[in-house]
Design a protein around this motif. Structure first.
Motif, short mmCIF file in Angstrom:
data_model
loop_
_atom_site.label_atom_id
_atom_site.label_comp_id
_atom_site.label_asym_id
_atom_site.label_seq_id
_atom_site.Cartn_x
_atom_site.Cartn_y
_atom_site.Cartn_z
N THR A 116 28.65 39.70 22.71
CA THR A 116 28.51 39.08 21.38
C THR A 116 29.14 39.95 20.30
N LEU A 117 28.92 41.27 20.42
CA LEU A 117 29.53 42.20 19.47
C LEU A 117 31.06 42.14 19.59
N SER A 118 31.55 42.00 20.81
CA SER A 118 33.00 41.85 21.02
C SER A 118 33.52 40.62 20.29
N LEU A 119 32.75 39.53 20.36
CA LEU A 119 33.16 38.30 19.68
C LEU A 119 33.17 38.50 18.17
N LEU A 120 32.18 39.21 17.65
CA LEU A 120 32.11 39.44 16.20
C LEU A 120 33.29 40.28 15.71
N ILE A 121 33.79 41.15 16.58
CA ILE A 121 34.96 41.97 16.22
C ILE A 121 36.25 41.20 16.47
N GLY A 122 36.33 40.56 17.64
CA GLY A 122 37.57 39.94 18.07
C GLY A 122 37.95 38.66 17.35
N LEU A 123 36.95 37.81 17.07
CA LEU A 123 37.27 36.50 16.49
C LEU A 123 37.85 36.60 15.08
N PRO A 124 37.26 37.36 14.16
CA PRO A 124 37.89 37.48 12.82
C PRO A 124 39.29 38.09 12.89
N THR A 125 39.44 39.10 13.75
CA THR A 125 40.76 39.72 13.91
C THR A 125 41.76 38.69 14.43
N SER A 126 41.34 37.91 15.43
CA SER A 126 42.22 36.88 16.01
C SER A 126 42.60 35.85 14.97
N TYR A 127 41.64 35.44 14.16
CA TYR A 127 41.89 34.42 13.15
C TYR A 127 42.95 34.87 12.16
N LEU A 128 42.82 36.13 11.69
CA LEU A 128 43.78 36.66 10.72
C LEU A 128 45.18 36.77 11.32
N MET A 129 45.25 37.22 12.58
CA MET A 129 46.55 37.34 13.25
C MET A 129 47.19 35.97 13.45
N ALA A 130 46.38 34.98 13.87
CA ALA A 130 46.90 33.62 14.10
C ALA A 130 47.36 32.99 12.79
N GLU A 131 46.59 33.20 11.75
CA GLU A 131 46.94 32.63 10.45
C GLU A 131 48.27 33.19 9.95
N ARG A 132 48.46 34.50 10.15
CA ARG A 132 49.72 35.12 9.72
C ARG A 132 50.89 34.59 10.54
N TRP A 133 50.70 34.41 11.86
CA TRP A 133 51.78 33.91 12.71
C TRP A 133 52.15 32.48 12.33
N LEU A 134 51.16 31.64 12.07
CA LEU A 134 51.42 30.24 11.73
C LEU A 134 52.09 30.10 10.37
N GLN A 135 51.93 31.10 9.51
CA GLN A 135 52.58 31.03 8.19
C GLN A 135 54.10 31.04 8.31
N GLY A 136 54.61 31.49 9.46
CA GLY A 136 56.04 31.48 9.68
C GLY A 136 56.61 30.08 9.85
N PHE A 137 55.76 29.11 10.16
CA PHE A 137 56.18 27.72 10.33
C PHE A 137 55.91 26.95 9.04
#
Length: 789
Positions: A723-744
């Motif tokens: 659960t702690l992994s999810l709390l760390i990983g999910l926000p980080t993943s969201y920010l990375m995905a959002e930045r990648w999608l901004q290229g489109f």
């Protein structure tokens, strides 16, 4: 002692087969991924680095303001290289480079009955000097001096003549288009180009052939070919950039185009530009996968540490006995490092077996031709990885177990240290946080690729086939189209000079009521009548081009965005000026995508030309195989037997997103490996915890606790870690995905469902991993667990 340590290591492996196999598989998987990524990264980093004067070869690029944005382009005026040689003393040599990709066509080399498909490239004679092109035969100073000269590759020479010797003076028939078709004399043979060259061609011809065919390239306001320069030794690129910056402006009135030079070998990895400046490119993927390789290797080493300490209780007496008879700590450290390096060596051997087994599939996924050569560089990398892995994997168990006190070791007791336990838990949290990021990335990349495939582009690319008009005489072309339309499976046909995947021209024009300060750039699509109908583009106003009407070349059609930008009301019948000629607006079509989804829809114009480089045919669904056979027969009839090669437009469209598709495939692979290794790490901590709480489990069972209650108790800590992994990983993943999608400019939307799916998936995997071993521990006989040692 080394021989003794090896023997002890082998005995330990044999005694703890389960732990040994888990460790070996985890390390081998991590090392295999690391080697594969190393091969890929090494190939990427070495692309275009093979040139003899690689550090002095530069490509000229331009910045210009299009519709309020600075756009960087590679296409140049046709006489730029000559001007650079004449005006700038720091230029040693310069050449225009007209690549086959400019018009998207290839041609045929004909020798007697032999017809071979080949890729041409049109260059100045100085190209040989710029690139130090190695010739097998021929004179580097005189080759391509004549417009009828041609240089061919070794492979093409072998296909045509079976040899590369004594070919100078022979002639070949070159059939590409009405502009360049003719008989050429072989002036030399060049060595085959390396696979890591971005410029790939089978024959070189003089650029003057293209300049005469496309006379508009004499105008400094028109662009098409690329330009390469070789700067003299000691010349300053910065000073050169300052000198050439306003060269176009000195040739074209009111032009705001500026030039700059970028090292040619850097463009492959750094080919993206923002506001006229280099802003990365493929280098981002190189950095990303280099980090992924490091992370996967680290989590594989983490598994070794966790599993080694988990089995520590079974080896405590061994340590105690050795200490009791005088073994020093450094001796024990040496033993565990020997075990670590031996396991690493075995992991490297198995990793190489894995790499060689899956390399063909990896090459297919990446579009590479990678191979394991075991060169000094690769052996050095392997040695470095073995050293780092051996130290990382063996350091913690070696330092931890060797410092245990003799009395505690002989009693078989582990020191209860809160900080050490938290370190192990923290490592597992890190592993699963990485897995969360990779899984989330896979979801987003896959969703974006799916979005690209299903996006309504404003035209219908399905069942549309495209092929070159090579070999068909202009006088026979209309008859060829008419014959195609007699085939029952053919819905419509058209001739095209551009396509809808970014291969188009661009231009400026003037229109009634234009503000003098407005200077917009329009996408220029040159098509024949029937194109709009064949592509299913929706007509909003007016009419489309008609084959039987006179003077359709004097008409023009715009998309919605263009009409809005020009501010024209009731545009049908209005006249605009393009290249000094008046064109009447006859239609307006609904917006459609003429470029990739990275770009917003631009103002677009469509011009009509009766004959262009390629033909497109819309085929009725369910009749494709039979219809293609009949189209091939017609093509061979009109092209005098040339081979029929075609491609579907949906394949062309998806080719724009090769990088995204490959990144998606690689992400899935590395995410799967990371999850497997992370689960092994979790299993290691489960084993360690079960070992420490053996007597507690026995007491609880004696007091009446059931198996599932104990399983739930043991699983609770692991659930908290994940659960702690999810709390760390999910926000980080969201920010990375959002930045990648901004290229489109157009992309899928991030929703909470991705996070929910990712969380449930990770928890399910973790529970499945932990469940089996905890159930096994819970079902053990309490008499066995509570007996006195």
């Amino acid at each position: 002692m080394f021989k003794h340590n090896l023997l002890i290591s082998f005995r330990s492996f044999k005694r703890f087969k389960g732990t040994f196999l888990i460790n070996l598989f985890g390390l081998a998987s991590g090392l295999a991924c690391t080697f594969l990524i190393y091969l890929w990264v090494s190939d990427e980093m070495n692309t275009d680095k093979f040139y003899e004067n690689e550090d002095r070869i530069y490509q000229i690029l331009s910045n210009r303001i299009d519709n309020g944005q600075i756009v960087t382009r590679t296409s140049m005026p046709g006489r730029l290289s000559e001007e650079l040689m004449a005006r700038f003393p720091e230029v040693e040599a310069a050449s225009m480079v007209w690549t086959p990709e400019i018009f998207g066509t290839k041609g045929y080399v004909t020798l007697e009955e032999e017809q071979i498909r080949a890729r041409p490239q049109y260059v100045n004679p100085a190209y040989i000097q710029v690139t130090s092109l190695p010739l097998v035969s021929g004179n580097t100073k005189t080759a391509l001096k004549n417009e009828s000269d041609v240089l061919i590759s070794e492979s093409l020479a072998i296909k045509l003549y079976g040899t590369t010797e004594n070919l100078i003076g022979n002639t070949i028939d070159w059939n590409e288009s009405r502009a360049t078709t003719g008989v050429y004399m072989i002036a030399g043979v060049f060595k085959n180009l390396p696979k890591n060259s971005t410029l790939q061609f089978d024959l070189l011809l003089n650029v003057e052939v293209m300049m005469k065919a496309y006379k508009y390239m004499e105008n400094w306001g028109n662009t098409n070919p690329d330009a390469l320069v070789l700067l003299k030794e000691g010349a300053s690129p910065d000073d050169f950039n300052k000198k050439i910056e306003k060269l176009i402006q000195s040739k074209v009135q009111k032009s705001k185009t500026t030039l700059f030079a970028q090292k040619f070998s850097e463009r492959y990895l750094n080919g993206n530009y923002e506001n006229g400046e280099v802003a990365g490119g493929r280098i981002a993927y190189v950095n990303l996968f280099s980090i992924v390789a490091l992370i996967i290797l680290v989590i594989a080493c983490i598994n070794f540490m966790n599993l080694s300490t988990a089995k520590a209780a079974s080896r405590l007496k061994e340590i105690g006995v050795k200490k009791a008879i005088g073994a020093q700590r450094r001796t024990l450290i040496g033993q565990y490092f020997t075990e670590s390096f031996l396991l690493t060596f075995l992991g490297v051997v198995i990793a190489f077996i894995i790499v060689n087994a899956i390399l063909p599939q990896f090459n297919q996924a990446t579009g590479k031709s990678l191979s394991v050569n075991l060169s000094l560089k690769e052996l050095g990398f392997i040695g470095l990885i073995m050293l780092i892995t051996g130290i990382l994997a063996g350091s913690y168990p070696a330092l931890y177990l060797s410092r245990l006190k003799t009395t505690e070791s002989l009693k078989g007791k582990l020191v209860k240290n809160f900080s050490e336990l938290m370190v192990r838990k923290g490592l597992v949290v890190f592993q699963f946080a990485v897995s969360v990021i990779l899984i989330f990335s896979v979801l987003i990349i896959s969703k974006q690729v799916d979005y690209i495939q299903k996006k309504n582009l404003g035209y219908d690319r399905n069942n549309v086939v495209k092929f070159d008009n090579t070999g068909i005489d202009d006088s026979a072309y209309e008859g060829f189209l008419a014959s195609l339309e007699t085939i029952s499976g053919v819905i419509s046909t058209a001739s095209t000079g551009h396509d809808l995947t970014g291969d188009h021209g661009s231009t400026r024009l003037s229109w009634p009521g234009q503000d003098p300060d407005q200077n917009f750039q329009f996408i220029n699509l040159e098509m024949s009548s029937g194109f709009i109908e064949t592509m299913g583009i929706e007509l909003i106003q007016g009419r489309t081009f008609e084959r039987n009407r006179q003077n359709e070349e004097g008409k023009i059609i715009f998309n919605e965005t263009a009409i809005k930008l020009m501010g024209l009301k009731d545009p049908i019948g209005k006249v605009i000026k393009l290249w000094g000629d008046e064109r009447e607006i006859i239609g307006v079509v609904k917006d459609f995508h003429a470029e990739s989804l990275y770009e917003t829809i631009q103002p677009t114009l469509i011009q009509a030309y009766p004959i262009l480089n390629s033909t497109i045919v819309k085929i009725q669904g369910g009749t494709i195989a039979n219809t293609l056979g009949q189209i091939e027969d017609k093509f061979k009839e009109f092209s005098k037997g040339l081979p029929f090669e075609y491609k579907f437009l949906d394949t062309d469209y998806m080719a724009m997103y090769k990088s995204e598709q490959r990144i998606s495939m690689l992400s899935k692979f590395f995410a799967a490996v990371a999850i497997i290794i992370s689960c092994l790490g979790l299993l290691g901590l489960t084993i360690f915890t079960a070992e420490r709480r053996t007597k507690e489990i026995g007491i609880r069972k004696v007091l009446g606790s059931g198996n599932w209650r104990i399983v739930r108790l043991l699983s609770m800590d692991f659930t908290k870690m994940v659960t702690l992994s999810l709390l760390i990983g999910l926000p980080t993943s969201y920010l990375m995905a959002e930045r990648w999608l901004q290229g489109f400019a157009y992309g899928t939307k991030l929703t909470p469902m991705y996070s929910i799916f990712c969380g449930v998936f990770i928890l399910a995997i973790a529970w499945f991993t932990v469940g089996f071993h905890t159930l096994k521990a819970a079902r053990r006989n309490p008499v066995t667990t509570l007996r006195s040692e």
